[in-house]
Design an enzyme around this catalytic site. Structure first.
Site, mmCIF file in Angstrom:
data_model
loop_
_atom_site.group_PDB
_atom_site.id
_atom_site.type_symbol
_atom_site.label_atom_id
_atom_site.label_comp_id
_atom_site.label_asym_id
_atom_site.label_seq_id
_atom_site.Cartn_x
_atom_site.Cartn_y
_atom_site.Cartn_z
ATOM 1 C CG ASN A 20 -18.317 -15.060 -38.025
ATOM 2 O OD1 ASN A 20 -18.732 -15.972 -38.419
ATOM 3 N ND2 ASN A 20 -17.120 -15.155 -38.017
ATOM 4 C CB SER A 46 -17.030 -21.449 -42.683
ATOM 5 O OG SER A 46 -15.646 -21.892 -42.048
ATOM 6 N N GLY A 47 -14.763 -20.469 -44.403
ATOM 7 C CA GLY A 47 -13.570 -20.761 -45.441
ATOM 8 C C GLY A 47 -12.517 -19.609 -45.738
ATOM 9 C CE LYS A 99 -18.301 -19.359 -39.834
ATOM 10 N NZ LYS A 99 -17.556 -18.209 -39.642
ATOM 11 C CG HIS A 102 -18.033 -23.633 -38.383
ATOM 12 N ND1 HIS A 102 -16.940 -22.539 -38.395
ATOM 13 C CD2 HIS A 102 -17.292 -24.378 -39.181
ATOM 14 C CE1 HIS A 102 -16.011 -23.074 -39.127
ATOM 15 N NE2 HIS A 102 -16.151 -24.178 -39.744
ATOM 16 C CG ASN A 103 -16.425 -19.314 -36.197
ATOM 17 O OD1 ASN A 103 -16.729 -20.097 -37.257
ATOM 18 N ND2 ASN A 103 -16.419 -18.018 -36.020
ATOM 19 C CD GLU A 106 -12.428 -21.275 -36.738
ATOM 20 O OE1 GLU A 106 -13.238 -21.466 -37.765
ATOM 21 O OE2 GLU A 106 -11.968 -20.101 -36.542
ATOM 22 C CE1 TYR A 107 -12.859 -18.792 -31.999
ATOM 23 C CE2 TYR A 107 -12.351 -18.190 -29.761
ATOM 24 C CZ TYR A 107 -12.585 -17.901 -31.043
ATOM 25 O OH TYR A 107 -12.846 -16.535 -31.048
ATOM 26 N NE ARG A 204 -8.613 -18.681 -30.008
ATOM 27 C CZ ARG A 204 -9.084 -18.483 -31.015
ATOM 28 N NH1 ARG A 204 -9.501 -17.330 -31.442
ATOM 29 N NH2 ARG A 204 -9.273 -19.595 -32.042
HETATM 30 C C1 6PG Z 1 -14.423 -19.257 -40.787
HETATM 31 C C2 6PG Z 1 -13.724 -18.476 -39.716
HETATM 32 C C3 6PG Z 1 -13.957 -17.208 -39.801
HETATM 33 C C4 6PG Z 1 -12.971 -16.081 -38.855
HETATM 34 C C5 6PG Z 1 -13.158 -16.234 -37.642
HETATM 35 C C6 6PG Z 1 -11.929 -16.321 -36.510
HETATM 36 O O1 6PG Z 1 -15.166 -20.048 -40.456
HETATM 37 O O2 6PG Z 1 -14.103 -18.752 -42.037
HETATM 38 O O3 6PG Z 1 -14.122 -19.026 -38.311
HETATM 39 O O4 6PG Z 1 -15.233 -16.928 -39.311
HETATM 40 O O5 6PG Z 1 -11.481 -16.581 -39.226
HETATM 41 O O6 6PG Z 1 -13.786 -15.267 -37.122
HETATM 42 O O7 6PG Z 1 -12.427 -16.153 -35.379
HETATM 43 P P1 6PG Z 1 -11.448 -15.430 -34.470
HETATM 44 O O8 6PG Z 1 -10.796 -14.131 -34.740
HETATM 45 O O9 6PG Z 1 -12.334 -15.349 -33.036
HETATM 46 O O10 6PG Z 1 -10.351 -16.478 -33.910
#
Ligand code: 6PG
Length: 386
Positions: A20, A46-47, A99, A102-103, A106-107, A204
């Site tokens: 990342n 990612s995964g 990416k 994407h994250n 994800e948050y 968070r």
């Molecule tokens: C992914 C996740 C991966 C990781 C993150 C978690 O796509 O596989 O996003 O990159 O789990 O870094 O992010 P935090 O630690 O910031 O929650």
């Protein structure tokens, strides 16, 4: 790491950075290595641990020739269903930028799910079993996704040596490693707000600030009691509609940020392709990404919300979001990501915002000027003389 590897490399060897990384570091590294005759590919991966073994979603960007040379290998290691989850993302730091967003999404997705969990638990007083049933039900709807799936799993996990669910023994302090923060930094730089991601990041930070939590908890210990009149049978559909609305709006924010970044940094993104490679392998994979990839094929789309599939769902489900937000607010539950998703929509759909007053204030104290609806040009008023 690059310094350590360099002595073992030959001219034209390729380094792939699959971490990342911050996209501007990726651009710098590629340029530095080029001077040394080493080729470089910045690639978002990612995964998680399972993805690494079974096929992740891969987001490579930078040098197209390097990608083309590696493509036969990358196409094989990526998640395969319904198509290999890898494509060339674009120029410069495009792979790591995608990416990062994407994250960020994800948050937001995780925070929205957590807020629904909070409402089910503390406003609807669902039992552990009922919460598990609710999330299991979600899996049979448009909400079907990896994050809901693991949530079902988490909500049923017990330990041999302790009583009750493991989830109830985990400290409520969420951590992060920085990609969510970068997304917000970028959204601020590009003046392209992603309030659901911002709320998730703030959520968070607040959860981990024990000093302030202790203080506020002591000063305001009373919990409001809301008159919840929503029946059990009604609540499943209501929470489903609420989460769906929040999720569509959060993704719309994320894709719009990608659009703005594309214009600023000339990444040359293909938005439909980004959605396609997120359909499997990655953390935000979901059935809804099929619809998103289809919708984003339309290059004239300004926002995902315009697409018929999402528009009809938003129109149908916004009342549920309003209702659940009211209940959450009355029950003293911090429904911030759900709330900001709705405020995003309200602000953007408003015929007239109160920004006229802000412009007047700016002009009053700093002669910053304002524009008028009835005349062209920039105006300043000597307010105090009036
Ligand atoms: C992914 C996740 C991966 C990781 C993150 C978690 O796509 O596989 O996003 O990159 O789990 O870094 O992010 P935090 O630690 O910031 O929650």
């Amino acid at each position: 790491m690059i310094e350590n590897i360099l002595p073992y490399l030959d001219k034209d060897d390729i380094i792939i950075d699959g971490g990342n990384s911050y996209f501007t570091d990726t651009i710098r590294r590629e340029a530095d290595l080029k001077k040394k005759g080493i080729r470089f590919l910045g690639m978002g991966v990612s995964g998680g641990e399972k993805g690494a073994l079974e096929g992740p979603s891969l987001m490579p960007g930078g040098n197209r020739e390097v990608y083309d040379e590696l493509a036969p290998f990358l196409l094989k290691v990526a998640a395969q269903d319904p198509a290999p989850c890898v494509d060339f993302m674009g120029n410069g730091g495009a792979g790591h930028f995608v990416k990062m967003v994407h994250n960020g999404i994800e948050y937001a997705d995780m925070q929205l799910i957590a807020e629904i969990y909070d409402i089910a638990k503390n406003a609807f007083a669902y039992s552990n079993k009922e919460i598990h049933e609710l999330f299991t039900y979600f899996q049979s709807t448009d909400l079907n996704s990896y994050l809901i799936d693991i949530t079902c799993n988490i909500l049923a996990t017990t330990e041999e040596d302790t009583e009750g669910l493991l989830i109830n023994k985990i400290k409520d302090e969420a951590k992060g490693k920085g990609t969510g923060m970068w997304t917000i930094q970028e959204s601020t730089r590009l003046a392209s707000p992603v309030p659901a991601i911002s709320a998730a990041l703030d959520g968070r930070y607040i959860s981990s600030n024990l000093e302030l939590r202790q203080l506020f908890n002591t000063l305001f210990p009373e919990n409001p009691v809301a008159g919840n009149t929503i029946s059990r049978s009604e609540s499943h559909a209501l929470l489903e509609s609420t989460l769906l609305t929040g999720k569509i709006l959060a993704y719309a924010q994320g894709f719009y940020l990608l659009k703005q970044a594309d214009m600023e940094y000339n990444f040359n993104f293909n938005f439909a392709s980004i959605a396609k490679i997120w359909r499997n392998g990655c953390i935000i994979r979901s059935t809804m990404l099929d619809e998103m990839s289809r919708a984003l094929e339309n290059s004239s789309l300004i926002s995902l919300v315009e697409d018929e599939f999402f528009l009809t769902r938003l129109k149908k489900n916004i009342p549920a979001l309003r209702k659940v937000l009211c209940l959450g607010i009355e029950s003293g539950i911090p429904v911030t990501a759900l709330g900001t998703s709705l405020w995003y929509l309200e602000a953007l759909r408003a015929k007239r915002l109160p920004a006229n007053l802000i412009q007047a204030q700016r002009d009053f104290f700093g002669a910053h000027t304002y524009q008028r609806i009835d005349r062209e040009g920039d105006f300043h008023t000597e307010w105090e003389k009036l």
